[in-house]
Scaffold this motif. Sequence first.
Motif: not given
Length: 484
Positions: A335-338, A351-353, A361-364, A391-396
């Motif tokens: 699941i990839r979320i932007m 639901a996501l967790t 594999e979850i990327d936010i 879940c993984r969180v990324w700062r773009h």
Amino acid sequence: MFEAIASHWSTLILILSLAMAAVGIVHAIMTKEDVRAATGWVGVMLLSPFLGAIIYAIAGINRIRRATISAMRPVSSEAARHDRDVALEALISTEFGQRFTGLKTLGDRVARRPLTSGNTIAVLKTGDEAYAAMCRAIDAAQRSVLLETYIFDSDAVGALFVQSLGNAVKRGVTVRVLIDAVGVRYSVPSILKQLREADVTVDLFNGNIVMGLRLPYANLRTHRKILIVDGTVAFTGGMNIRKGFSAEFAGSENSRDTHFEVTGPVVADLFSVAAEDWRFAGNEALKDAPWQVERAAPPPGQPMLVRAVATGPDASNETNLKLLMGAFSVARKSIRIMSPYFLPDREFISALTTAGRRGVEIDIVVPAVNNLFLVDHAMTAQFDQVLKHYCRVWRHEGSFDHSKLMAIDGVWAYVGSSNLDSRSLRLNFEIDMEVLDQNFAAEIDARIGAAISTAKPVTLQTLKARPFIIRVFDRVLWLGSPYL
């Protein structure tokens, strides 16, 4: 009589405030479906009966839903249908698996519009690309142009659209423009005068008068971005009309976003959404010859499946939330979320967790620098709720990115105007597209992956390492997240 009132004014005010609070409390417990919302409003009115009842009357009552039900907001025959399409289900089962057939069934039951085949979607990756394509379509219009947007700024980009829309009117094209009553005030003076001087018929969504004041219901907005030209091509996504998203006018520091050019049967559904909003705002039904939209037969060799997902505080309340939670349940790989704003409620996060616990594999991905200071701090306070559960969180890094993109297992995508916060999931009128197509989902997946490649990870350690006063500040702002 006046002497009696003067001598007992304090008692009368007390009685009035208690009566107002009682009415408000009864209304809250009888109409709110979320027990936390009901409890919160009851508490506010108990602690401050007079002021609390006034605040509830302005901000707590879902006026749009009540007005819509009482007016029997029109629903097109296509939108109301829920016929089972056995052939389409067989295609989905063969191409994507039985789990996506179940997701289609969910969409059929919670959305008002069908999953259609034979569509095409072109990804418009920059503001300059999107604005140029939209203005070209308006310049080529022969019958009709229907534009609905949240923000339509009075700036250089806004002037380009005014010119194209005005020229279309001069050619005899029927043009309607609907702008949100809050969004139109992002620029002062607003674009309304320029549009009207160009003979463009324009109206505001929900610009109601409250207690004698021209105060829009700020919590119930149309956040939709829809442009329909001649009933054959549509543009939708996250892009507002403002120069901040144009490198030509804002320079290298321009904000980024993603928009989409759409053809095929789903255009008729996008039109029906915007036409319903126009009728709700201006009481004009777009049924004359210029507005005729025929649902074209799917061309051979183009099985792209798309559903227009309309959400708002009316009959389609929380449709996007229900569909997304269902999509999380069928995910197996990724699941990839932007999203520019990630402030969903507890049910969404659960639901996501839960998918994360299943091994998905979850990327936010969120911006490193946000355009909304308070929202940025509030969502930072919530990151630990997903980081603790796989879940993984990324700062773009780089310019602010306003894109709202999601891809699941590289085959299912969800794009449009909805942010992942309480405002978009419960308060705003939004328009998104559910897309079941490997090529399109792969393109969205790759776009999110490119952002991740230049992003920095957010970790529990870095969150805990921040000064205590900053963490407290973030949590205080998080308390008000439903209204940020």
